[in-house]
Design a protein around this motif. Structure first.
Motif, PDB file in Angstrom:
ATOM      1  N   LEU A   1      72.746  58.497  23.683  1.00 41.95           N
ATOM      2  CA  LEU A   1      73.240  59.860  24.120  1.00 41.95           C
ATOM      3  C   LEU A   1      74.694  59.676  24.898  1.00 41.95           C
ATOM      4  CD1 LEU A   1      73.299  62.758  23.348  1.00 41.95           C
ATOM      5  CD2 LEU A   1      71.521  63.061  25.226  1.00 41.95           C
ATOM      6  N   GLN A   2      74.500  58.919  25.940  1.00 39.53           N
ATOM      7  CA  GLN A   2      75.650  58.716  26.888  1.00 39.53           C
ATOM      8  C   GLN A   2      76.846  58.200  26.087  1.00 39.53           C
ATOM      9  OE1 GLN A   2      75.959  59.721  30.034  1.00 39.53           O
ATOM     10  NE2 GLN A   2      78.012  59.004  29.975  1.00 39.53           N
ATOM     11  N   SER A   3      76.413  57.111  25.291  1.00 44.20           N
ATOM     12  CA  SER A   3      77.342  56.364  24.417  1.00 44.20           C
ATOM     13  C   SER A   3      78.161  57.512  23.624  1.00 44.20           C
ATOM     14  CB  SER A   3      76.900  55.283  23.790  1.00 44.20           C
ATOM     15  OG  SER A   3      77.840  54.646  22.784  1.00 44.20           O
ATOM     16  N   HIS A   4      77.358  58.409  22.878  1.00 45.89           N
ATOM     17  CA  HIS A   4      78.063  59.338  21.921  1.00 45.89           C
ATOM     18  C   HIS A   4      78.901  60.183  22.692  1.00 45.89           C
ATOM     19  CE1 HIS A   4      75.373  57.797  18.823  1.00 45.89           C
ATOM     20  NE2 HIS A   4      74.624  58.758  18.745  1.00 45.89           N
ATOM     21  N   LYS A   5      78.454  60.488  23.888  1.00 47.44           N
ATOM     22  CA  LYS A   5      79.171  61.409  24.773  1.00 47.44           C
ATOM     23  C   LYS A   5      80.680  60.676  25.170  1.00 47.44           C
ATOM     24  CE  LYS A   5      78.475  62.591  29.006  1.00 47.44           C
ATOM     25  NZ  LYS A   5      77.846  62.615  30.411  1.00 47.44           N
ATOM     26  N   ASP A   6      80.310  59.469  25.557  1.00 50.88           N
ATOM     27  CA  ASP A   6      81.642  58.579  26.025  1.00 50.88           C
ATOM     28  C   ASP A   6      82.405  58.568  24.857  1.00 50.88           C
ATOM     29  OD1 ASP A   6      80.374  58.573  28.447  1.00 50.88           O
ATOM     30  OD2 ASP A   6      79.661  56.678  28.348  1.00 50.88           O
ATOM     31  N   LYS A   7      82.033  58.411  23.754  1.00 48.15           N
ATOM     32  CA  LYS A   7      83.098  58.128  22.641  1.00 48.15           C
ATOM     33  C   LYS A   7      83.791  59.627  22.185  1.00 48.15           C
ATOM     34  CE  LYS A   7      80.501  54.164  20.936  1.00 48.15           C
ATOM     35  NZ  LYS A   7      79.402  53.519  19.843  1.00 48.15           N
ATOM     36  N   GLY A   8      83.088  60.725  22.664  1.00 43.29           N
ATOM     37  CA  GLY A   8      83.673  61.711  22.159  1.00 43.29           C
ATOM     38  C   GLY A   8      82.845  62.345  21.001  1.00 43.29           C
ATOM     39  N   LEU A   9      82.000  61.715  20.598  1.00 43.22           N
ATOM     40  CA  LEU A   9      81.278  62.229  19.214  1.00 43.22           C
ATOM     41  C   LEU A   9      80.324  63.498  19.579  1.00 43.22           C
ATOM     42  CD1 LEU A   9      79.837  58.661  18.031  1.00 43.22           C
ATOM     43  CD2 LEU A   9      81.745  60.082  17.248  1.00 43.22           C
ATOM     44  N   LEU A  10      80.186  63.868  20.914  1.00 43.87           N
ATOM     45  CA  LEU A  10      79.193  64.915  21.129  1.00 43.87           C
ATOM     46  C   LEU A  10      79.574  65.632  22.528  1.00 43.87           C
ATOM     47  CD1 LEU A  10      76.556  66.428  20.120  1.00 43.87           C
ATOM     48  CD2 LEU A  10      75.257  64.930  21.426  1.00 43.87           C
ATOM     49  N   PRO A  11      80.394  66.549  22.447  1.00 46.66           N
ATOM     50  CA  PRO A  11      80.930  67.021  23.457  1.00 46.66           C
ATOM     51  C   PRO A  11      79.699  67.850  24.475  1.00 46.66           C
ATOM     52  CG  PRO A  11      81.558  68.538  21.785  1.00 46.66           C
ATOM     53  CD  PRO A  11      80.787  67.381  21.228  1.00 46.66           C
ATOM     54  N   CYS A  12      79.803  68.002  25.616  1.00 45.47           N
ATOM     55  CA  CYS A  12      78.887  68.387  26.400  1.00 45.47           C
ATOM     56  C   CYS A  12      79.498  69.188  27.559  1.00 45.47           C
ATOM     57  CB  CYS A  12      77.822  67.477  27.200  1.00 45.47           C
ATOM     58  SG  CYS A  12      78.776  66.559  28.436  1.00 45.47           S
ATOM     59  N   THR A  13      78.849  70.218  28.197  1.00 46.80           N
ATOM     60  CA  THR A  13      79.140  71.020  29.285  1.00 46.80           C
ATOM     61  C   THR A  13      78.274  70.757  30.590  1.00 46.80           C
ATOM     62  OG1 THR A  13      79.780  72.860  27.920  1.00 46.80           O
ATOM     63  CG2 THR A  13      79.405  73.528  30.298  1.00 46.80           C
ATOM     64  N   LYS A  14      79.083  70.422  31.632  1.00 46.23           N
ATOM     65  CA  LYS A  14      78.298  70.122  32.873  1.00 46.23           C
ATOM     66  C   LYS A  14      78.210  71.262  33.685  1.00 46.23           C
ATOM     67  CE  LYS A  14      77.690  66.062  35.592  1.00 46.23           C
ATOM     68  NZ  LYS A  14      78.385  64.834  35.681  1.00 46.23           N
ATOM     69  N   LEU A  15      76.878  71.481  34.123  1.00 49.85           N
ATOM     70  CA  LEU A  15      76.363  72.753  35.072  1.00 49.85           C
ATOM     71  C   LEU A  15      75.729  72.366  35.960  1.00 49.85           C
ATOM     72  CD1 LEU A  15      76.761  75.695  35.592  1.00 49.85           C
ATOM     73  CD2 LEU A  15      75.018  76.049  33.992  1.00 49.85           C
ATOM     74  N   ASN A  16      75.929  72.272  37.249  1.00 49.27           N
ATOM     75  CA  ASN A  16      74.806  71.802  38.539  1.00 49.27           C
ATOM     76  C   ASN A  16      74.390  70.551  38.377  1.00 49.27           C
ATOM     77  OD1 ASN A  16      75.315  74.251  39.746  1.00 49.27           O
ATOM     78  ND2 ASN A  16      73.501  75.153  38.851  1.00 49.27           N
ATOM     79  N   ARG A  17      75.548  69.557  37.896  1.00 48.66           N
ATOM     80  CA  ARG A  17      75.352  68.221  37.660  1.00 48.66           C
ATOM     81  C   ARG A  17      74.559  67.602  36.582  1.00 48.66           C
ATOM     82  NH1 ARG A  17      73.628  66.374  43.395  1.00 48.66           N
ATOM     83  NH2 ARG A  17      72.714  64.765  42.363  1.00 48.66           N
ATOM     84  N   LYS A  18      74.270  68.556  35.529  1.00 48.20           N
ATOM     85  CA  LYS A  18      73.389  68.455  34.464  1.00 48.20           C
ATOM     86  C   LYS A  18      74.088  68.752  33.501  1.00 48.20           C
ATOM     87  CE  LYS A  18      68.992  69.381  32.699  1.00 48.20           C
ATOM     88  NZ  LYS A  18      67.633  70.113  32.952  1.00 48.20           N
ATOM     89  N   ASN A  19      74.114  67.816  32.205  1.00 45.21           N
ATOM     90  CA  ASN A  19      74.665  67.998  31.066  1.00 45.21           C
ATOM     91  C   ASN A  19      73.916  68.932  29.962  1.00 45.21           C
ATOM     92  OD1 ASN A  19      77.019  66.513  31.610  1.00 45.21           O
ATOM     93  ND2 ASN A  19      76.002  64.804  31.185  1.00 45.21           N
ATOM     94  N   TYR A  20      74.691  69.941  29.383  1.00 47.60           N
ATOM     95  CA  TYR A  20      74.118  70.841  28.347  1.00 47.60           C
ATOM     96  C   TYR A  20      75.163  70.473  27.049  1.00 47.60           C
ATOM     97  CZ  TYR A  20      71.307  73.004  32.004  1.00 47.60           C
ATOM     98  OH  TYR A  20      70.485  72.906  32.924  1.00 47.60           O
ATOM     99  N   PHE A  21      74.264  70.668  26.035  1.00 56.93           N
ATOM    100  CA  PHE A  21      74.899  70.360  24.807  1.00 56.93           C
ATOM    101  C   PHE A  21      74.826  71.682  23.973  1.00 56.93           C
ATOM    102  CE2 PHE A  21      73.548  66.207  26.567  1.00 56.93           C
ATOM    103  CZ  PHE A  21      74.597  65.285  26.288  1.00 56.93           C
ATOM    104  N   LYS A  22      75.543  71.816  23.010  1.00 51.84           N
ATOM    105  CA  LYS A  22      75.471  73.030  21.940  1.00 51.84           C
ATOM    106  C   LYS A  22      74.611  72.709  20.870  1.00 51.84           C
ATOM    107  CE  LYS A  22      79.823  75.431  22.804  1.00 51.84           C
ATOM    108  NZ  LYS A  22      81.057  75.892  22.342  1.00 51.84           N
ATOM    109  N   LEU A  23      73.609  73.362  20.641  1.00 55.38           N
ATOM    110  CA  LEU A  23      73.038  73.265  19.362  1.00 55.38           C
ATOM    111  C   LEU A  23      73.769  72.839  18.072  1.00 55.38           C
ATOM    112  CD1 LEU A  23      70.420  72.740  17.780  1.00 55.38           C
ATOM    113  CD2 LEU A  23      70.056  75.182  17.651  1.00 55.38           C
ATOM    114  N   SER A  24      74.900  73.791  18.055  1.00 49.79           N
ATOM    115  CA  SER A  24      75.659  73.547  16.658  1.00 49.79           C
ATOM    116  C   SER A  24      76.487  72.283  16.839  1.00 49.79           C
ATOM    117  CB  SER A  24      76.651  74.608  16.706  1.00 49.79           C
ATOM    118  OG  SER A  24      77.480  74.679  18.002  1.00 49.79           O
ATOM    119  N   ASP A  25      76.827  71.658  17.843  1.00 48.20           N
ATOM    120  CA  ASP A  25      77.406  70.209  17.933  1.00 48.20           C
ATOM    121  C   ASP A  25      76.468  69.436  17.605  1.00 48.20           C
ATOM    122  OD1 ASP A  25      79.930  71.636  18.893  1.00 48.20           O
ATOM    123  OD2 ASP A  25      79.405  70.964  20.921  1.00 48.20           O
TER     124      ASP A  25
END
Length: 103
Positions: A58-82
């Motif tokens: 999952l971290q690899s997908h995030k780093d490659k830009g395949l799955l964007p995320c939003t960081k809130l209070n040092r925790k990553n959240y992902f949109k279900l639609s993404d």
């Protein structure tokens, strides 16, 4: 648990202030209300379960830009639609590889 006593005038003033604060918050939130209704947010554990991948993948997908995320209070959240979009793209890619066709 202890008791706290307020004068009636102070209690009424506090209630009025809270009411005004509530109205201000409603005005601030109102333009963005439609976003909250349409967006479902997932944490990394839920996304890993849905995609069937490890935290590292999952971290690899995030780093490659395949799955964007939003960081809130040092925790990553992902949109279900993404997440759903990524699944659909992977499904199409796998299908094309199985049939030997290009996108």
């Amino acid at each position: 648990m202890g008791l706290v006593f307020f004068e009636k005038v102070l209690f009424s003033a506090l209630g009025k202030e809270l009411g005004e604060l509530t109205e201000i918050m409603k005005e601030l939130i109102e333009p963005y209300g439609f976003l909250a209704c349409r967006t479902t947010w997932l944490d990394h554990q839920e996304v890993c379960q849905i995609l069937g991948v490890s935290k590292r993948s999952l971290q690899s997908h995030k780093d490659k830009g395949l799955l964007p995320c939003t960081k809130l209070n040092r925790k990553n959240y992902f949109k279900l639609s993404d997440v759903q979009l990524l699944l659909e793209q992977n499904r199409k890619t796998k299908k094309n590889k199985d049939y030997g066709t290009a996108d």
